[in-house]
Design an enzyme around this catalytic site. Structure first.
Site, PDB file in Angstrom:
ATOM      1  N   ARG A  48      38.184  75.906  46.548  1.00  0.00           N
ATOM      2  CA  ARG A  48      39.133  76.024  45.450  1.00  0.00           C
ATOM      3  C   ARG A  48      38.582  76.889  44.314  1.00  0.00           C
ATOM      4  NH1 ARG A  48      39.741  69.676  44.552  1.00  0.00           N
ATOM      5  NH2 ARG A  48      37.520  69.910  45.011  1.00  0.00           N
ATOM      6  N   HIS A 130      27.768  59.606  41.040  1.00  0.00           N
ATOM      7  CA  HIS A 130      26.727  59.095  41.937  1.00  0.00           C
ATOM      8  C   HIS A 130      25.931  60.210  42.605  1.00  0.00           C
ATOM      9  CE1 HIS A 130      27.908  54.888  41.568  1.00  0.00           C
ATOM     10  NE2 HIS A 130      29.150  55.319  41.524  1.00  0.00           N
ATOM     11  N   SER A 167      44.771  63.803  44.745  1.00  0.00           N
ATOM     12  CA  SER A 167      45.106  62.662  45.608  1.00  0.00           C
ATOM     13  C   SER A 167      46.430  62.892  46.326  1.00  0.00           C
ATOM     14  CB  SER A 167      45.177  61.371  44.778  1.00  0.00           C
ATOM     15  OG  SER A 167      43.920  61.047  44.233  1.00  0.00           O
ATOM     16  N   ASP A 231      45.912  46.287  50.473  1.00  0.00           N
ATOM     17  CA  ASP A 231      45.258  46.454  49.178  1.00  0.00           C
ATOM     18  C   ASP A 231      44.951  45.065  48.625  1.00  0.00           C
ATOM     19  OD1 ASP A 231      44.942  48.912  47.034  1.00  0.00           O
ATOM     20  OD2 ASP A 231      45.229  46.996  46.012  1.00  0.00           O
ATOM     21  N   ILE A 302      34.846  58.693  51.962  1.00  0.00           N
ATOM     22  CA  ILE A 302      33.507  58.978  52.477  1.00  0.00           C
ATOM     23  C   ILE A 302      32.567  59.469  51.390  1.00  0.00           C
ATOM     24  CG2 ILE A 302      34.088  61.349  53.160  1.00  0.00           C
ATOM     25  CD1 ILE A 302      31.766  58.866  55.026  1.00  0.00           C
ATOM     26  N   ASP A 303      33.097  60.159  50.370  1.00  0.00           N
ATOM     27  CA  ASP A 303      32.220  60.651  49.309  1.00  0.00           C
ATOM     28  C   ASP A 303      31.710  59.522  48.420  1.00  0.00           C
ATOM     29  OD1 ASP A 303      34.780  60.221  48.361  1.00  0.00           O
ATOM     30  OD2 ASP A 303      34.657  61.769  46.826  1.00  0.00           O
ATOM     31  N   VAL A 331      35.605  64.059  56.296  1.00  0.00           N
ATOM     32  CA  VAL A 331      35.283  65.217  55.457  1.00  0.00           C
ATOM     33  C   VAL A 331      35.572  64.877  53.998  1.00  0.00           C
ATOM     34  CG1 VAL A 331      35.791  67.640  54.999  1.00  0.00           C
ATOM     35  CG2 VAL A 331      35.870  66.776  57.345  1.00  0.00           C
ATOM     36  N   ASN A 333      36.269  65.850  50.016  1.00  0.00           N
ATOM     37  CA  ASN A 333      36.958  66.975  49.398  1.00  0.00           C
ATOM     38  C   ASN A 333      38.046  67.540  50.313  1.00  0.00           C
ATOM     39  OD1 ASN A 333      37.644  69.172  47.811  1.00  0.00           O
ATOM     40  ND2 ASN A 333      35.891  70.384  48.438  1.00  0.00           N
TER      41      ASN A 333
END
Length: 407
Positions: A48, A130, A167, A231, A302-303, A331, A333
């Site tokens: 991006r 983090h 998102s 949720d 995952i990040d 993956v 991002n």
């Protein structure tokens, strides 16, 4: 003061339409000319760019200078010519970019990039708390920069515009990618994501009921899939149903109910953002073992550590692996997968913000009144102001509101 009789007819009564001439001169003088730099993104998988050529033209027409590193827009299919034709200056080295007054980039600055800064600048980028180390934060503080994190910016409605926009893109992209990997050509079960006459629809499970879930749900419903959302918050589940405009299968997290649903699922999307300092694994390896062969997991968390015990971070170049017969797409991002759309969305946020900063006398003046931008500022003139970041890197943080309390 202009004569009130000169006020246009039908103008709202009591509206302060006219300013004293002295006030108009003050507003004109207070406008700041920005020198903005856009480096080429070196972070792997980041495609991006913060400003598109058309928004560059808008900023240039408002008196600002834009410097762009050669090739910075290519990953979003914007050529250097596209930018130069709209008034940007193309430079060959990254060092030149980091001499600009305002630096705009998607990924956090690396240690080498921080060393290139001249100091006393405005840095706008992602923070990724983090992933930060104490040394880099201290170096930014020593440079006396004001650093703004995209993920902490708030708008007038107290929402996070960058997080929401990315998102939305991630939610729709996840369904498109899931449909691709369900196909036989990609090693999947060879089923169509959705439903056709006389054939049972595919089952999609979404973990989390936020913005990602909403847009993934919209895309999946449009294809005719059967959807179930988990949720921990009943409020978020009800809100999701309201936003989607129809009732969907919903449940709070319960190990037995979740494990039973996973056994028949074709696609499972992890769309959770943990609120503490540690990720929470919701789907254990034993649960994954019970899933159907050829089903697809997409871990959008995952990040932050992931919400599947079997998740391992992958890349855009090698996005999937198979474990226990289940295809895993992990993956980080995901918005970079559709970098052109994501760049347009980022540009729609960054360009108006830059104009507001310039037209309100610069960043310091604008921070006096804009609480959303203040919320996004994690270093102010070399002083750490984000408590969560301070806790992570072991540096004392100060409340930014204290700097403006007496103004």
């Amino acid at each position: 003061m202009a004569n009130l009789s000169d006020t246009p007819k039908n103008f709202p009564v009591g509206y302060e339409f006219y300013h004293p001439k002295e006030r108009l001169l003050e507003i004109e003088k207070s406008k700041k000319r920005l020198v903005i730099g856009l480096p080429r993104e070196d972070y792997r998988g980041e495609n991006r760019i913060c400003l598109t050529p058309l928004t560059v033209e808008m900023l240039v027409n408002n008196g600002h200078e834009i410097f762009i590193e050669e090739g910075a827009g290519l990953a979003s299919n914007y050529s250097d010519r596209d930018y130069s034709d709209n008034g940007a200056m193309i430079v060959k080295t990254k060092a030149e970019i980091y001499q600009c007054d305002v630096i705009l980039q998607i990924s956090p600055l690396s240690s080498e990039e921080i060393d290139m800064l001249k100091g006393n600048q405005i840095i706008m980028s992602a923070l990724q708390v983090h992933c930060q180390c104490t040394e880099d934060i201290r170096k930014l503080m020593e440079k006396k920069v004001t650093a703004i994190a995209f993920e902490y910016l708030k708008d007038i409605d107290n929402h996070f515009p960058v997080v929401r926009s990315m998102s939305e893109i991630a939610g729709v992209s996840a369904i498109m990618i899931a449909g691709e990997y369900l196909s036989k050509g990609k090693g999947g079960k060879g089923v169509l994501l959705g439903g056709v006459t006389g054939v049972s629809p595919t089952e999609v499970i979404i973990l989390g009921a936020g913005t990602v879930a909403e847009y993934a749900g919209r895309a999946a419903m449009g294809l005719g899939a059967s959807i179930k959302v988990f949720d921990k918050s009943m409020y978020r589940l009800r809100r999701l149903e309201d936003h989607l405009g129809q009732r969907i299968h919903t449940s709070t997290f319960h190990p037995y109910v979740l494990a039973k649903a996973l056994k028949s699922a074709d696609v499972v999307i992890g769309a959770l953002r943990y609120e503490g300092n540690h990720p929470v694994t919701l789907v254990t390896e034993d649960m994954v073992k019970e899933m159907k062969d050829g089903s697809v997991i997409i871990d959008l968390s995952i990040d932050q550590g992931g919400c599947f015990e079997t998740s391992e971070m992958t890349t855009h170049e090698n996005p999937v692996f198979r474990k226990h017969g289940v295809i895993h797409y992990c993956v980080p991002n995901l918005a970079s997968h559709v970098s052109r759309t994501a760049s347009l969305a980022m540009s729609n946020i960054c360009a108006p913000l830059l104009l507001h900063i310039a037209n309100n006398g610069g960043l310091h003046q604008f921070l006096k009144t804009d609480m959303g931008l203040r919320n996004g500022t994690y270093i102010y003139r070399g002083i750490l102001t984000n408590q969560r970041l301070g806790d992570c890197v072991g540096i004392l943080a100060k409340d930014i509101n204290l700097f403006f309390a007496s103004m």
